[in-house]
Design a protein around this motif. Structure first.
Motif, short mmCIF file in Angstrom:
data_model
loop_
_atom_site.label_atom_id
_atom_site.label_comp_id
_atom_site.label_asym_id
_atom_site.label_seq_id
_atom_site.Cartn_x
_atom_site.Cartn_y
_atom_site.Cartn_z
N ARG A 1 13.91 69.04 15.76
CA ARG A 1 12.52 69.40 15.50
C ARG A 1 11.97 68.70 14.28
O ARG A 1 11.33 69.30 13.41
N GLY A 2 12.25 67.42 14.18
CA GLY A 2 11.70 66.59 13.12
C GLY A 2 12.50 66.57 11.84
O GLY A 2 12.21 65.77 10.94
N ARG A 3 13.52 67.39 11.73
CA ARG A 3 14.34 67.43 10.51
C ARG A 3 15.60 66.61 10.73
O ARG A 3 16.38 66.89 11.65
N VAL A 4 15.81 65.59 9.88
CA VAL A 4 16.95 64.69 10.01
C VAL A 4 18.05 65.10 9.04
O VAL A 4 17.79 65.35 7.85
N ASP B 1 14.61 69.08 22.17
CA ASP B 1 14.13 69.17 20.79
C ASP B 1 15.14 68.65 19.77
O ASP B 1 15.04 68.96 18.59
N TRP B 2 16.15 67.88 20.22
CA TRP B 2 17.10 67.34 19.27
C TRP B 2 17.71 66.03 19.76
O TRP B 2 17.73 65.74 20.95
#
Length: 334
Positions: free
Chosen positions: A55-58, A85-86
């Motif tokens: 969800r946009g978090r790396v 989503d991943w």
């Protein structure tokens, strides 16, 4: 499983290695490892960086298990797996290695199971993560029906320690000392496996503070003191928290270089009422201990029997317990 992997390895090295990879991730998943634990495992097994974007978090881990904060090079994502989503990947220049596919497959499976689990219950590793915003931590606590202002403490045990069977939240968490098990204590009545480090009591939304000192306390355990409560460390806790185990102080390096006999003599000299009583305790002649005292004073650069000297010795002994097993030698001076 380990015996089967060894047997297969003797017959077919490729099959043996594949089974070892499967077993490795199965253990991580069974023990409740979070995303960082899974990425660390993938990076160690592959010998290259492993990453995930959820969800946009790396989140990325290096082969030595340390987090990577610099931007990832898209050109190094030699293999990746994606879901709704991943996405997970390995970062390698050139062609993938023989077992990269298997490692990535097991990493993807672990993340998929982790995500499914967290749809209902967030992992404890997120609650003790100091980089998470407080608001996110409060939300995660609320999902577990834990009042953010409730008094809690964290317990730190080795990753292979048995998880409490009381229903207390527990998870495998990566730390600077490797994978450890974190357990959230709400009652102070948990049966604690040994060895264990007990964190300080604090508000639930400040759980990372308790976890940080619980890890320190675990490092200070030994055969004679299998459970250490961080609260008992008092002001020494500030010193322990500020210490960088990757960059030992010269006092720590000097202690680490002593042989066991010299270390025992030094400990006795620092604790005894007098040199004569130290000689009696050690079963050595007074003049011999006097000579050893003078030699150790020269080696240390301070007298361990003075007030300041004892302070330096006690501090160095504490920090030595927090230092990695292999202490770098003191740099040569010109």
């Amino acid at each position: 499983m380990h015996q089967l992997a060894g047997y297969l390895n003797s017959l077919d090295p490729a099959a043996g290695e594949a089974l070892r990879i499967v077993s490795y991730f199965d253990v991580l998943i069974a023990r409740g490892a979070g995303l960082d634990g899974l990425l660390r495992g993938a990076a160690v097994l592959s010998g290259t960086a492993a990453g995930a974007e959820i969800r946009g978090r790396v989140t990325r881990r290096a082969p030595d298990g340390q987090p990577l904060t610099e931007p990832a090079d898209p050109g190094r994502r030699s293999l990746h797996r994606s879901h709704a989503d991943w996405t997970v990947w390995l970062e390698r220049h050139g062609e993938p290695q023989p077992h990269d596919e298997m490692i990535l497959e097991r990493l993807a499976l672990g993340v998929e199971l982790l995500r499914a689990r967290r749809q209902h219950e967030a992992g404890l590793d997120a609650i003790v993560d100091p980089v998470r915003p407080v608001a996110e931590r409060v939300t995660l606590l609320a999902e577990r029906r834990i009042d953010p202002s409730a008094s809690v403490r964290l317990l730190a045990t080795h990753a292979d320690a048995t998880a409490p069977d009381t229903g207390a939240p527990s998870a495998i968490v990566p730390t600077r000392y490797g994978l450890l098990r974190a357990t959230l204590d709400l009652t102070g009545k948990l049966a604690t496996p040994e060895p264990a480090g007990l964190g300080t009591w604090t508000r639930a939304d400040r759980a990372p503070e308790s976890w940080d000192v619980a890890v320190v306390a675990l490092r200070l355990t030994d055969a004679s003191t299998p459970i250490v409560d961080a609260t008992d460390l008092g002001a020494m806790l500030l010193l322990a928290q500020a210490y960088d185990p990757q960059s030992p102080h010269d006092d720590v390096r000097t202690l680490a270089a002593l042989d066991p006999r010299a270390a025992d003599i030094l400990r006795t000299l620092a604790e005894a009422d007098s040199i004569r009583s130290a000689a009696t305790e050690l079963g050595m002649h007074h003049s011999t201990i006097q000579a050893r005292h003078e030699a150790l004073t020269h080696t240390l650069g301070y007298d361990p029997r003075t007030t300041i000297g004892r302070m330096r010795y006690i501090a160095a002994t504490l920090l030595l317990r927090l230092t990695a097993p292999s202490v770098p030698p003191r740099p040569e001076t010109a």
